[in-house]
Design an enzyme around this catalytic site. Structure first.
Site, PDB file in Angstrom:
ATOM      1  N   SER A  27       0.807  -1.221   0.000  1.00 49.07           N
ATOM      2  CA  SER A  27       0.000   0.000   0.000  1.00 49.07           C
ATOM      3  C   SER A  27       0.839   1.269   0.000  1.00 49.07           C
ATOM      4  CB  SER A  27      -0.948   0.006   1.205  1.00 49.07           C
ATOM      5  OG  SER A  27      -0.205  -0.056   2.415  1.00 49.07           O
ATOM      6  N   SER A  71      14.569  -8.235   3.630  1.00 46.90           N
ATOM      7  CA  SER A  71      15.257  -8.217   4.912  1.00 46.90           C
ATOM      8  C   SER A  71      15.668  -6.783   5.207  1.00 46.90           C
ATOM      9  CB  SER A  71      16.453  -9.180   4.870  1.00 46.90           C
ATOM     10  OG  SER A  71      17.184  -9.151   6.071  1.00 46.90           O
ATOM     11  N   TYR A  79      13.537  -5.473  16.354  1.00 48.77           N
ATOM     12  CA  TYR A  79      13.413  -5.467  14.894  1.00 48.77           C
ATOM     13  C   TYR A  79      14.565  -6.239  14.246  1.00 48.77           C
ATOM     14  CZ  TYR A  79      13.422  -3.607  10.114  1.00 48.77           C
ATOM     15  OH  TYR A  79      13.428  -3.482   8.755  1.00 48.77           O
ATOM     16  N   LYS A 122      14.748  -9.663  11.617  1.00 48.20           N
ATOM     17  CA  LYS A 122      15.405  -9.705  10.303  1.00 48.20           C
ATOM     18  C   LYS A 122      16.501 -10.767  10.282  1.00 48.20           C
ATOM     19  CE  LYS A 122      12.828  -6.722   8.275  1.00 48.20           C
ATOM     20  NZ  LYS A 122      11.871  -7.177   7.241  1.00 48.20           N
TER      21      LYS A 122
END
Length: 271
Positions: A14, A132, A146, A150
């Protein structure tokens, strides 16, 4: 859509990297299905069809993939781009928050992958491209949660690629550096802040805003994703953007102690 058009499914399409990727894949001749949690309000770019999808829901994932198969007959490329940031010291996140971030960034990738793999195996070809990050192979203080997601995606992707390669499917990684998107504004903020981390957190928030503001355009990442989707002999991993290329080179070549100092200097931390 022509009879020979390949079909690409892009999650988190989006805005930002996902939207740029959908546009770039359509320009490259793919029939593109872009997904988001609520796409009714969006105007689809040329060559892109929007579809609602929540990557944290088994039912939503299964339904969306089946809708694509029913309408287009195949899925040639899956781009797992949907994700969420998380800023704050590791100690400041509740377990519930950590689980929520992993549910999107890691389990969302796994759900989507499991849903498309049977179709790709049946057609004898396919590519799964997992977005990634520079943080997928280097540390980033005040983004530990976070970064850990990853790192998980990197390990999952590299291992899975070996498992499915003999079935004509490749699992590939794209690792962007700072990109000029509203990443920081859409990040999860730690729910149990601690005073001893306040100064470090403020420093990091300022640094992140600065890096994103001067970061590469999302189209830079989209170009790399298109290459991963179309190259005859694709590389397992590709960096995207000047910062990611530079840090990747330093990470490969510098001694561990030197690289540790680079990380602290890059993040404006005391030596």
């Amino acid at each position: 859509m022509t009879a020979t058009a390949q079909v690409a499914l892009v999650t988190g399409a989006s805005s930002g990297i996902g939207k740029a990727t959908a546009i770039a894949l359509a320009a490259a001749g793919f029939q593109v299905i872009g997904t988001g949690r609520d796409t009714a309000r969006l105007t689809a770019p040329a060559g892109v069809t929007y579809l609602d999808l929540d990557v944290t829901s088994d039912a939503s994932v299964a339904s969306a993939v089946q809708q694509v198969i029913d309408r287009f007959g195949r899925i040639d490329v899956l781009v797992n781009n949907a994700g969420v940031g998380a800023t704050g010291a590791a100690e400041e996140f509740s377990i519930a928050q950590a689980q929520g971030v992993f549910d999107i960034n890691v389990y969302g990738v796994i759900r989507m992958t499991k849903a498309v793999l049977p179709h790709m195996r049946a057609q004898g070809r396919g590519r799964i491209i997992n977005v990634s990050s520079l943080s997928g192979f280097v540390p980033s203080p005040f983004m530990a949660l976070y970064v850990s997601t990853k790192h998980a995606v990197e390990g999952y992707s590299q291992s899975l690629d070996h498992e499915v390669r003999e079935h004509g499917v490749r699992v590939l990684l794209v690792e962007p550096g700072p990109i000029n998107t509203p990443f920081a504004g859409h990040s999860v903020v730690a729910d149990t802040p601690l005073p001893l981390y306040a100064a470090g957190r403020r420093n990091y928030d300022e640094l992140l805003e600065q890096n994103l503001r001067s970061g590469d355009d999302p189209a830079v990442v989209a170009k790399v994703i298109v290459a991963a989707a179309t190259d005859r002999n694709p590389k397992l991993r590709r960096t995207a953007g000047a910062t990611a290329r530079t840090i990747s080179a330093v990470h490969r070549l510098a001694p561990a102690r030197t690289f540790d100092r680079v990380i602290r200097k890059f993040n404006r931390m005391p030596s």
